[in-house]
Design a protein around this motif. Sequence first.
Motif, PDB file in Angstrom:
ATOM      1  N   UNK A 219       0.777  -1.250   0.000  1.00  7.59           N
ATOM      2  CA  UNK A 219       0.000   0.000   0.000  1.00  7.59           C
ATOM      3  C   UNK A 219       0.811   1.304   0.000  1.00  7.59           C
ATOM      4  N   UNK A 220       1.937   1.339   0.712  1.00  6.74           N
ATOM      5  CA  UNK A 220       2.758   2.551   0.675  1.00  6.74           C
ATOM      6  C   UNK A 220       4.221   2.163   0.502  1.00  6.74           C
ATOM      7  N   UNK A 221       4.866   2.718  -0.519  1.00  6.03           N
ATOM      8  CA  UNK A 221       6.312   2.596  -0.649  1.00  6.03           C
ATOM      9  C   UNK A 221       6.905   3.779   0.103  1.00  6.03           C
ATOM     10  N   UNK A 222       7.533   3.489   1.244  1.00  6.46           N
ATOM     11  CA  UNK A 222       7.941   4.538   2.181  1.00  6.46           C
ATOM     12  C   UNK A 222       9.179   5.297   1.728  1.00  6.46           C
ATOM     13  N   UNK A 223      10.344   4.691   1.939  1.00 10.59           N
ATOM     14  CA  UNK A 223      11.604   5.369   1.674  1.00 10.59           C
ATOM     15  C   UNK A 223      11.768   5.809   0.229  1.00 10.59           C
ATOM     16  N   UNK A 224      11.057   5.182  -0.695  1.00 17.03           N
ATOM     17  CA  UNK A 224      11.148   5.548  -2.104  1.00 17.03           C
ATOM     18  C   UNK A 224      10.363   6.803  -2.453  1.00 17.03           C
TER      19      UNK A 224
END
Length: 433
Positions: A219-224
């Motif tokens: 659901x969420x690509x954080x560090x990218x």
Amino acid sequence: MTRKPQKPPLPKGSPDWLTAGMDHVWLPYTQMAVEDPPLAVVGAEGVRIRLADGRELLDGMASWWTACHGYNPPSIVQAVQRQAETLSHVMFGGLAHEPALTLARRLAHIAPGDLAHVFFSDSGSVAVEVALKMALQYWVNQGARGRTRFLCFRGGYHGDTFGAMAVSDAEHGFHRVFADALADNLMVDLPRDKPALAAYQETLATQGDTIAGVIVEPLVQGGGGMLFHDAQVLGLAVAEAQSRGIPVIADEIFTGFGRLGHMLACDAAGVVPDIMCLSKALTGGVLGLGATIARPHIFDAFAGPDLDAAFMHGPTFMANPIACAAANSSLDLFDGEPRLAQAAQMEGLLEAGLHPCRSLPGVADVRTMGALGVVELEDLPFERLIALRRAFIEAGLWVRPFGRIVYLTPALVMEEGDVEHLCNGVCLSLRGN
Ligand SMILES: *Cc1c(COP(=O)(O)O)cnc(C)c1O
């Protein structure tokens, strides 16, 4: 032979610990020649960080979203103290202890589907390394050779160690400098639309027998770059791989423990990955701990008379009892307090609070999901990044943008007034810069 000159003894408890120590520490992702020195912190409580000069900062990021209950939650502090007095550490080879075994049972209970077998480590990156090695050895143990690559998604971030870097998006992420030295994996777009789905299917069809596993942040690509996708996209990414017998690794290190309004992002999407990685908020932000959880068909591929079929990994400090006690205590708080409701409620507060940013020049997008709020800028040159960081501190906030992204990941317990104050401060600082 020349003798090393004797160094004079260090003065004890130097009041000048910051400047004296700065000659000797190396900071993460920091150009130390030009960036501001770090702020001296003497304490933290709830959602506030106390500085040595007496200032207090309202914390908008919960220390890389680990401190989900705020800082120093009394029950976790007590659990840590009690555990430190009875058993602070013991090796996990051949010895077991109650905090780890109880935690394993509880993690299997909250994990979706039949994810049931927990391997402990000490950080998120290592939890990812463990998952990658599990997938590789899963195939080797079944006599399948040549499945040495991973399929990962553009925009992904899975940690800073070599295996994790090699499944992260180097171009969009932090690892460009190492790109030439990384394992040669396959990277595609998440199946957000028909062409991307077709390309993903094509890669699976033509390269499938070289692929050990698919890794995805649900659901969420954080560090990218705090990039969102919806449950249907995740469902497709998982189903396409699983229908071909390729294990899917869900990296829930960012998304787990209520951040997006559900205990796990996979719950929201109704998917059951074959392997799941947890860390970050696992201990309520008190200590480092990682967990990699596998389904029975993965675990069973390691069982048998062949000693070499055993899983070949074992961090020295794996399943540290104090960290496991903290994690159990953190899960008690999730059981006993309305954390998920608080996270869900925070979505509305962040949405309303950050809405004024939408009309600011230079703002490309504002988005929220659960207790995550993102203001994406069109660009953020280095000088402006530095100015913005200073502006947040002057506004009494702890918010630290990266790339073009200003993000808020407050403790799930942050009260309405504080969330409003935080969002106001962010909007005002962005307008002034
Ligand atoms: C932070 C993070 C990691 C790495 O965890 P560390 O504890 O920093 O090694 C891996 N995956 C995701 C999704 C993360 O957010």
